[in-house]
Design a protein around this motif. Structure first.
Motif, PDB file in Angstrom:
ATOM      1  N   ASP A   1      -0.667   4.478   6.608  1.00  0.00           N
ATOM      2  CA  ASP A   1      -1.375   3.346   6.016  1.00  0.00           C
ATOM      3  C   ASP A   1      -2.646   2.999   6.789  1.00  0.00           C
ATOM      4  OD1 ASP A   1       0.583   3.294   4.111  1.00  0.00           O
ATOM      5  OD2 ASP A   1       1.636   1.550   4.914  1.00  0.00           O
TER       6      ASP A   1
ATOM      7  N   SER B   1       2.034  -2.247  -9.069  1.00  0.00           N
ATOM      8  CA  SER B   1       0.756  -1.587  -9.393  1.00  0.00           C
ATOM      9  C   SER B   1       0.914  -0.115  -9.742  1.00  0.00           C
ATOM     10  CB  SER B   1      -0.228  -1.755  -8.238  1.00  0.00           C
ATOM     11  OG  SER B   1       0.310  -1.219  -7.046  1.00  0.00           O
ATOM     12  N   SER B   2       1.829   0.606  -9.089  1.00  0.00           N
ATOM     13  CA  SER B   2       1.991   2.045  -9.329  1.00  0.00           C
ATOM     14  C   SER B   2       3.418   2.320  -9.790  1.00  0.00           C
ATOM     15  CB  SER B   2       1.683   2.843  -8.057  1.00  0.00           C
ATOM     16  OG  SER B   2       0.336   2.656  -7.668  1.00  0.00           O
TER      17      SER B   2
ATOM     18  N   LYS C   1      -7.938  -1.224  -4.980  1.00  0.00           N
ATOM     19  CA  LYS C   1      -7.314  -2.488  -4.596  1.00  0.00           C
ATOM     20  C   LYS C   1      -7.637  -2.840  -3.147  1.00  0.00           C
ATOM     21  CE  LYS C   1      -3.156  -3.559  -5.637  1.00  0.00           C
ATOM     22  NZ  LYS C   1      -1.682  -3.515  -5.765  1.00  0.00           N
ATOM     23  N   ALA C   2      -7.609  -1.836  -2.272  1.00  0.00           N
ATOM     24  CA  ALA C   2      -7.922  -2.087  -0.866  1.00  0.00           C
ATOM     25  C   ALA C   2      -9.365  -2.559  -0.712  1.00  0.00           C
ATOM     26  CB  ALA C   2      -7.677  -0.823  -0.044  1.00  0.00           C
TER      27      ALA C   2
ATOM     28  N   LYS D   1      -3.585   7.090  -6.170  1.00  0.00           N
ATOM     29  CA  LYS D   1      -4.374   6.914  -4.946  1.00  0.00           C
ATOM     30  C   LYS D   1      -5.688   6.195  -5.234  1.00  0.00           C
ATOM     31  CE  LYS D   1      -1.835   8.881  -1.714  1.00  0.00           C
ATOM     32  NZ  LYS D   1      -1.358   8.119  -0.543  1.00  0.00           N
TER      33      LYS D   1
ATOM     34  N   GLU E   1      -5.060   2.552  -5.586  1.00  0.00           N
ATOM     35  CA  GLU E   1      -4.829   1.904  -4.295  1.00  0.00           C
ATOM     36  C   GLU E   1      -6.133   1.750  -3.512  1.00  0.00           C
ATOM     37  OE1 GLU E   1      -2.189   0.526  -3.136  1.00  0.00           O
ATOM     38  OE2 GLU E   1      -0.710   1.164  -4.629  1.00  0.00           O
TER      39      GLU E   1
ATOM     40  N   PHE F   1       4.086   8.691  -0.614  1.00  0.00           N
ATOM     41  CA  PHE F   1       4.414   7.362  -1.120  1.00  0.00           C
ATOM     42  C   PHE F   1       5.770   6.919  -0.585  1.00  0.00           C
ATOM     43  CE2 PHE F   1       1.717   9.236  -4.431  1.00  0.00           C
ATOM     44  CZ  PHE F   1       0.763   8.250  -4.601  1.00  0.00           C
TER      45      PHE F   1
ATOM     46  N   MET G   1       0.823  -1.205   0.000  1.00  0.00           N
ATOM     47  CA  MET G   1       0.000   0.000   0.000  1.00  0.00           C
ATOM     48  C   MET G   1       0.861   1.262   0.000  1.00  0.00           C
ATOM     49  SD  MET G   1      -2.795   1.018   2.931  1.00  0.00           S
ATOM     50  CE  MET G   1      -3.503  -0.638   2.875  1.00  0.00           C
ATOM     51  N   ASN G   2       0.480   2.213  -0.857  1.00  0.00           N
ATOM     52  CA  ASN G   2       1.144   3.519  -0.918  1.00  0.00           C
ATOM     53  C   ASN G   2       2.620   3.431  -1.279  1.00  0.00           C
ATOM     54  OD1 ASN G   2      -1.153   5.173  -0.191  1.00  0.00           O
ATOM     55  ND2 ASN G   2      -0.947   4.358   1.869  1.00  0.00           N
TER      56      ASN G   2
END
Length: 334
Positions: free
Chosen positions: A313, A91-92, A150-151, A144, A147, A73, A35-36
């Motif tokens: 997070d 992913s990012s 995805k969360a 963002k 993310e 990030f 995450m992030n």
């Protein structure tokens, strides 16, 4: 007749191409990454130059509304020649390189899904820096949003089944099953989960539709609302001779931004909470949602208590939960 055959051939060809493109997307691997986190693909020399400085200034700036500075990030830099294999499934991704083109755009699902790849090219350092600064706000919002999605998908694997939010406010949220309803009142629901050094919390309540009519006092009205709810429902440890409850930090006003939640206009509020008579504090994130159909403002808020612990997070998880709110539609109103 020949014209009809030609049209049929073109239709079949178009369908074939569409199927191939869809098939390609279906075969992409699942994206990976904590995450992030952001993978920055850039040559080492550029990373050490003013170009790298521009990336860091934008993407590792302090996240707003936390008790101490934490970067937006967690950035990992890798040179272009290493960006291959499983690393491309991150992913990012932010891809920065000197090139014969001067462009900056966002691409989706290039190597994995879901995935966002921000591509920045320029003839020289000056053009690269200009493109980095020009696109940072848009790219950060895209990363963002990815993310958040995805969360929310992860939450669906094990959701809380309690009906307090539905019963009280006719809404639903994607809340992981580790959270539990801790308190219910006529116009108040408190849901929380325990973490290693504290707890994560979500509260929900409503306000009349005509609340916050004066723009010039909007921030102060928000503070008054939060402090009032804290006094009613969020008490702290007993302090002899004092009422101890949650309030908005007195030293600094919270940040307020326009937002949209579940297709409705909203205000996003980020700041620090503290206790009125005891040294405890932490970050909060509030959404004030215009629920015109029900003639009310719906308030959902997440806050964290986790002393001496990074909280970025944790707050992001709460944001993802609250942004999943959905308003149930009554059959009579259709």
């Amino acid at each position: 007749m020949k014209k009809r055959i030609l049209l049929c051939f073109m239709a079949i060809l178009g369908l074939s191409i569409a199927c191939k493109e869809e098939g390609k997307a279906d075969y992409l691997p699942e994206s990976v990454g904590a995450m992030n986190t952001l993978t920055v693909v850039i040559d080492n020399d550029l990373w050490k130059s003013s170009v790298g400085d521009a990336v860091r200034e934008n993407y590792t700036a302090a996240a707003q509304g936390l008790t101490w500075d934490e970067a937006l990030f967690s950035v990992t830099q890798i040179p272009q020649q290493i960006f291959s294999g499983a690393i491309r499934n991150t992913s990012s991704v932010l891809y920065v390189m000197e090139d014969t083109l001067n462009i900056a755009h966002m691409k989706s699902n290039m190597y994995a899904k879901p995935q966002k790849v921000g591509v920045i090219k320029g003839h020289n350092k000056e053009e690269l820096i200009e493109n980095i600064n020009k696109t940072a706000k848009e790219f950060i919002a895209d990363f963002k949003a990815l993310e958040i999605g995805k969360a929310q998908k992860r939450f669906e694997k094990s959701l809380n089944k309690e009906k307090a939010l539905e019963d009280k406010f006719d809404i639903s949220m994607k809340i992981p099953s580790i959270y539990r309803v801790g308190r219910e009142e006529d116009n108040f629901v408190w849901i929380d989960r325990q973490i290693q050094k504290g707890n994560m919390n979500i509260i929900a309540y409503t306000m009349p539709w005509d609340s916050f009519q004066n723009d010039s006092t909007f921030v102060q009205d928000i503070i008054q609302m939060r402090d009032s709810i804290g006094g009613l429902y969020i008490g702290g440890e007993d302090i002899p001779g004092k009422q101890n409850h949650m309030i908005t930090e007195k030293a600094f006003s919270p940040y307020v931004f326009p937002a949209e939640v579940s297709g409705k206009k909203a205000a996003e509020v980020r700041g620090i909470w503290e206790m009125s008579a005891y040294p405890m504090a932490g970050p909060f994130l509030t959404y004030i949602i215009n629920d015109k159909e029900n003639n009310r403002k719906l308030i959902v808020e997440g806050f964290v208590f986790a002393p001496a612990t990074k909280k970025r997070d944790y707050m992001f998880e709460l944001e993802a939960i609250m942004k999943s709110v959905r308003f149930n539609v009554n059959e009579e109103s259709k």
